[in-house]
Write an enzyme that holds these catalytic residues in place. Structure first.
Site, short mmCIF file in Angstrom:
data_model
loop_
_atom_site.label_atom_id
_atom_site.label_comp_id
_atom_site.label_asym_id
_atom_site.label_seq_id
_atom_site.Cartn_x
_atom_site.Cartn_y
_atom_site.Cartn_z
N THR A 1 2.77 -19.71 -8.15
CA THR A 1 1.79 -20.78 -8.43
C THR A 1 2.38 -22.13 -8.04
OG1 THR A 1 0.81 -19.49 -10.22
CG2 THR A 1 0.40 -21.86 -10.26
N ASN B 1 -5.11 -9.63 -4.69
CA ASN B 1 -4.60 -9.11 -5.96
C ASN B 1 -5.63 -8.29 -6.72
OD1 ASN B 1 -5.62 -11.91 -6.01
ND2 ASN B 1 -5.45 -11.70 -8.22
N GLN C 1 1.30 -10.43 -3.20
CA GLN C 1 1.08 -8.99 -3.42
C GLN C 1 1.58 -8.12 -2.27
OE1 GLN C 1 -0.27 -7.51 -6.18
NE2 GLN C 1 -0.82 -9.36 -7.31
N HIS D 1 8.18 -11.22 -9.72
CA HIS D 1 7.73 -10.25 -10.73
C HIS D 1 6.72 -9.23 -10.23
CE1 HIS D 1 3.79 -11.93 -12.30
NE2 HIS D 1 4.24 -13.01 -11.71
N THR E 1 17.45 -27.74 -12.35
CA THR E 1 18.57 -26.80 -12.28
C THR E 1 18.07 -25.39 -12.03
OG1 THR E 1 19.71 -28.20 -13.87
CG2 THR E 1 20.59 -25.97 -13.57
N CYS F 1 -5.71 -13.07 -15.04
CA CYS F 1 -6.30 -14.33 -15.51
C CYS F 1 -7.79 -14.17 -15.76
CB CYS F 1 -6.09 -15.46 -14.51
SG CYS F 1 -4.88 -15.10 -13.25
N1 PLP Z 1 -1.11 -15.23 -5.94
C1 PLP Z 1 -1.41 -13.94 -6.17
C2 PLP Z 1 -2.13 -13.15 -5.12
C3 PLP Z 1 -1.04 -13.36 -7.38
O1 PLP Z 1 -1.36 -12.08 -7.61
C4 PLP Z 1 -0.35 -14.14 -8.34
C5 PLP Z 1 0.01 -13.56 -9.65
O2 PLP Z 1 -0.80 -13.24 -10.45
C6 PLP Z 1 -0.07 -15.48 -8.04
C7 PLP Z 1 -0.46 -15.99 -6.83
C8 PLP Z 1 0.68 -16.35 -9.00
O3 PLP Z 1 2.03 -15.96 -9.06
P1 PLP Z 1 3.01 -16.43 -10.24
O4 PLP Z 1 2.73 -15.53 -11.39
O5 PLP Z 1 4.39 -16.21 -9.69
O6 PLP Z 1 2.76 -17.87 -10.49
#
Ligand code: PLP
Length: 367
Positions: free
Chosen positions: A68, A144, A172, A191, A227, A310
């Protein structure tokens, strides 16, 4: 608990955990000039090279708090005289769409391109939208919610022909597939590939310097102050190296699991989005008359999802399924099953059989 929510996040790989653990106790600041600090800095540089090995040559990895932040840095940080237009796709992640809207409120023109029923953007529509006023085109690699793979290299080529930049949200697909050549900026995070949360990266093509979002100590070449965490960077690096090493094996496993899931679900299910142009660890499906939210409540020991994490939490209808042209009822009857490296054939088959049986019961009571 059967975990089928690999698009939301993935289990930490044991190898990644092992790479992270020493850095819990080794607490030195990687930006300090003393011996321990330099050792931490060296570990971070090693991790940076591991992450970079999953990304194209000719660029550099900047560590961020996640994808993000990387997306925000890319979209808010690039400027070019006379270029005031952003082009993106209706099915992008909220990190891209909300950021574009924010920029739209501040005077940029934002074009959201539609997708067809298969979830894919059409290149002629990209071509028609991009011109010499376009600053940047943002398109994701793997969706996603529905797993479809956008033609990123071709979109980048169109952007470049008009002198625009291209940002790819590769979250993804990172590590799981060879990154297409073309984007100038790529966002990824750990993650989704069995690494820790709160660590991501913005890859930038050499020579491209986005304006920083975060000011302070000037870390990450002055582009992202703060940091760094050696533990999180080491985890991201190990996750990337492992993903690259296991790419073929993971992808074969996923293709097999895809077949297992469809077989166990049986008839009556429609796949949302393209089947051919797709990452096979994402099975987004719908069944006429199904109430996905109720199914989720009925099967609490199976962790699956209705869309993006989300969107599920907010109760908002999925903007992705809407963009595909699905009706509200079809979107409500859709579920997302995400599986991967640590999913066994048996647990997936069992979970899918229970999903199918519960969906059928729902149908019977509704009839
Ligand atoms: N973009 C996509 C396609 C995602 O699936 C996600 C995670 O849900 C993000 C962006 C955001 O990633 P992060 O959780 O590292 O902020």
């Amino acid at each position: 608990m059967t975990y089928l929510d690999y698009q939301a996040t993935t289990p930490l790989a044991p190898e990644v955990k092992a790479a992270m653990l020493p850095w819990l106790d080794r607490f030195a600041n990687p930006h300090s000039p003393n011996r321990e600090g330099r050792a931490a800095a060296a570990a971070i540089e090693f991790a940076r090279s591991q992450v970079a090995s999953c990304l194209p040559p000719g660029g550099e990895v900047l560590f961020t708090s996640g994808a993000t932040e990387a997306i925000n840095l890319a979209l808010k940080g690039v400027h070019a005289p006379g270029r005031t237009k952003l082009v993106t796709v209706a099915t992008e992640h909220a990190a891209v769409l909300d950021c574009c809207d924010w920029l739209g409120e501040r005077g940029l023109e934002v074009i959201r391109l539609p997708v067809r029923g298969d979830g894919l953007v059409r290149l002629e529509e990209v071509e028609a939208a991009v011109d010499e006023r376009t600053l940047l085109v943002a398109a994701m690699l793997v969706n996603n919610e529905i797993g479809v793979v956008q033609p990123v290299a071709e979109v980048a080529a169109i952007a470049h022909r008009s002198g625009a930049l291209m940002l790819c949200d590769a979250v993804q697909g990172f590590g799981r597939m060879v990154m297409p050549d073309g984007p100038d900026l790529i966002a990824a995070c750990a993650h989704k590939v069995h690494g820790p949360k709160m660590i991501g990266a913005l890859w930038r093509r050499n020579g491209l310097t986005p304006e920083p979002l975060i000011h302070g100590g000037g870390q990450e070449r002055g582009l992202r102050s703060g940091t760094l965490s050696p533990m999180l960077c080491a985890g991201f690096g190990a996750a990337a190296a492992l993903a690259a090493e296991r790419r073929e094996a993971d992808s074969q496993h996923m293709a097999h699991l895809w077949d297992v899931a469809l077989e166990a679900l049986g008839p009556g299910w429609e796949i949302n989005g393209s089947v051919g142009q797709r990452y096979r660890g994402n099975l987004n499906i719908r069944c006429d008359g199904l109430d996905g939210a109720r199914l989720l409540a009925d099967l609490r020991d199976i962790a699956f999802s209705l869309g993006s994490a989300c969107a599920s939490g907010s109760g908002r209808q999925s903007h992705v399924l809407r963009a595909l042209g699905l009706s509200d009822a079809q979107a409500r009857s859709s579920i997302r099953l995400g599986f991967g490296r640590y999913t066994s054939e048996q647990e997936l088959a069992d979970a899918c059989a229970r999903i199918a049986a519960t969906a059928e019961m729902q149908g019977r009571f509704a009839a």
